[in-house]
Enzyme design. Structure first.
Site, PDB file in Angstrom:
ATOM      1  N   SER A 276       0.830  -1.204   0.000  1.00 28.04           N
ATOM      2  CA  SER A 276       0.000   0.000   0.000  1.00 28.04           C
ATOM      3  C   SER A 276       0.865   1.256   0.000  1.00 28.04           C
ATOM      4  CB  SER A 276      -0.961  -0.056   1.191  1.00 28.04           C
ATOM      5  OG  SER A 276      -1.994   0.897   1.063  1.00 28.04           O
TER       6      SER A 276
ATOM      7  N   ASP B 206     -10.158  -5.599  -3.097  1.00 24.44           N
ATOM      8  CA  ASP B 206      -9.532  -4.569  -2.260  1.00 24.44           C
ATOM      9  C   ASP B 206     -10.411  -3.311  -2.285  1.00 24.44           C
ATOM     10  OD1 ASP B 206      -7.865  -2.436  -1.350  1.00 24.44           O
ATOM     11  OD2 ASP B 206      -6.076  -3.545  -1.956  1.00 24.44           O
TER      12      ASP B 206
ATOM     13  N   HIS C  66      -7.260  -6.179   0.937  1.00 24.65           N
ATOM     14  CA  HIS C  66      -6.076  -5.368   1.225  1.00 24.65           C
ATOM     15  C   HIS C  66      -5.347  -5.826   2.497  1.00 24.65           C
ATOM     16  CE1 HIS C  66      -3.966  -1.635   0.135  1.00 24.65           C
ATOM     17  NE2 HIS C  66      -3.893  -1.311   1.420  1.00 24.65           N
TER      18      HIS C  66
END
Length: 280
Positions: A149, A227, A258
Site C-alpha cells: 500500500s 480490495d 487489502h
C-alpha cells in the site's frame, strides 16, 4: 551510533530481532525488525527491505506476514522498519492517513512536518547502515525492496529512483499513481505543498516508470480484486506500465482484499522473486 536490541526470538531456523535507535534523519527514536536466517561466521546474505502501509508499525508484517519461513528457506535477511517518526514532539493529525503512521516515504518540506518527516532520507541514508551495524551478515550490495500500500508506493519509487541501492523491486497493492488519487493529494499537499506539484512527480511510481532508464528491473506487483481501496480508486495499479528497462508483472489476485491475509498468501512468491535477482 547506539542501537539497542529490544528482543530476539527463534523462528524457522533463524532469529527474529527487534531493535531501536536514535535516528538523525527523523530526530526521534525509531524501531525496526530484522529476521536473520542461521548462517556461518563471516557469511554474507542478501537482504529484502519491506515497507509497511498506513497505520502500521514494524510489527504488522513481523507478526502477520509470514516472511520468516520464506526468508529462512531462501536464506535472505528480511528488514522491516516503522512507517514514520513517532513520539513526544513529533507532529500528528486527527486522521489515520496523515502524521504518525503515515510517513509516505518522502521528505517533507512544509512545517510542521519538515522537522521530523524525512522517511526518504531515513531509508536511503540511515536504515541500511544501521542494520548492517548489528547484522554483519547483511550484504548491503545485494538488497531488494518491497512493500504494501503506502509501503508499496515507497518500494516502487525508491527502487526506481535508487537502483544503486536496490537491485530488485516488488509491491503488494501499491499506491501506484499518487498524484492522481485522494491519498496522494492529501499527503503531498501537506508534506510538500500544493504549490510544488512538479515535485510530487518525483514520488509517483507511474510517472517514474514512464521515464526509467536505469539497470534492467523485473518488477512484481500483486493486487487483490476485492480490495476496497482499489474500488475507491486510491491504488490504480493499471497505471504501472512496462517501459524501457523496467518490466512490470501485474497479477490481479481474484477474491483477495487489502489485508495481511492477502500479503501472507503471496509473501513467498515475492521473496522468491527477489532471491532470484539478488543471487545473480
Amino acid at each position: 551510533m547506539t542501537v539497542e536490541q529490544v528482543s530476539a526470538v527463534r523462528s524457522f531456523n533463524g532469529t527474529q530481532y527487534v531493535f531501536k535507535h536514535k535516528s538523525e534523519s527523523l530526530s526521534c527514536e525509531m524501531t525496526f525488525g530484522v529476521y536473520v536466517p542461521d548462517h556461518t561466521i563471516g557469511e554474507k546474505l542478501p537482504g529484502l527491505l519491506y515497507l509497511s502501509g498506513l497505520t502500521c508499525t514494524h510489527a504488522n508484517v513481523m507478526e502477520k506476514g509470514g516472511a520468516q519461513i520464506g526468508a529462512s528457506k531462501l536464506r535472505l535477511i528480511f528488514i522491516h522498519p516503522d512507517t514514520s517518526p513517532r513520539g513526544e514532539g513529533v507532529p500528528d493529525a486527527d486522521r489515520y492517513d496523515l502524521g504518525q503512521g503515515a510517513g509516505f516515504y518522502i521528505d517533507a518540506t512544509r512545517a510542521p512536518w519538515s522537522s521530523h518527516f524525512k522517511m526518504r532520507s531515513y531509508i536511503e541514508s540511515e536504515l541500511l547502515a544501521t542494520v548492517a551495524s548489528v547484522v554483519p551478515a547483511l550484504d548491503s550490495a545485494r538488497v531488494g525492496i518491497t512493500g504494501h500500500s503506502m509501503g508499496g508506493h515507497g518500494a516502487l519509487t525508491l527502487g526506481l529512483s535508487r537502483p544503486d541501492l536496490f537491485r530488485s523491486i516488488s509491491a503488494f497493492a501499491p499506491i501506484s499513481h499518487p498524484t492522481e488519487c485522494a491519498w496522494g493529494h492529501t499527503l503531498f499537499g501537506e508534506y510538500l505543498g500544493d504549490e510544488a506539484k512538479e515535485e510530487w512527480k518525483k514520488f509517483d511510481a507511474a510517472i517514474l516508470l514512464s521515464s526509467y532508464s536505469g539497470p534492467a528491473r523485473s518488477i512484481l506487483v500483486d493486487q487483490g480484486t476485492e480490495d476496497n481501496f482499489l474500488k475507491q480508486n486510491q491504488l490504480q495499479p493499471e497505471s504501472l506500465k512496462s517501459h524501457r528497462a523496467a518490466t512490470v508483472e501485474l497479477r490481479m489476485q481474484s477474491g483477495y482484499d487489502h489485508s495481511y491475509y492477502f500479503i501472507a498468501t503471496f509473501m513467498y512468491d515475492h521473496i522468491e522473486h527477489h532471491h532470484k535477482q539478488l543471487i545473480q
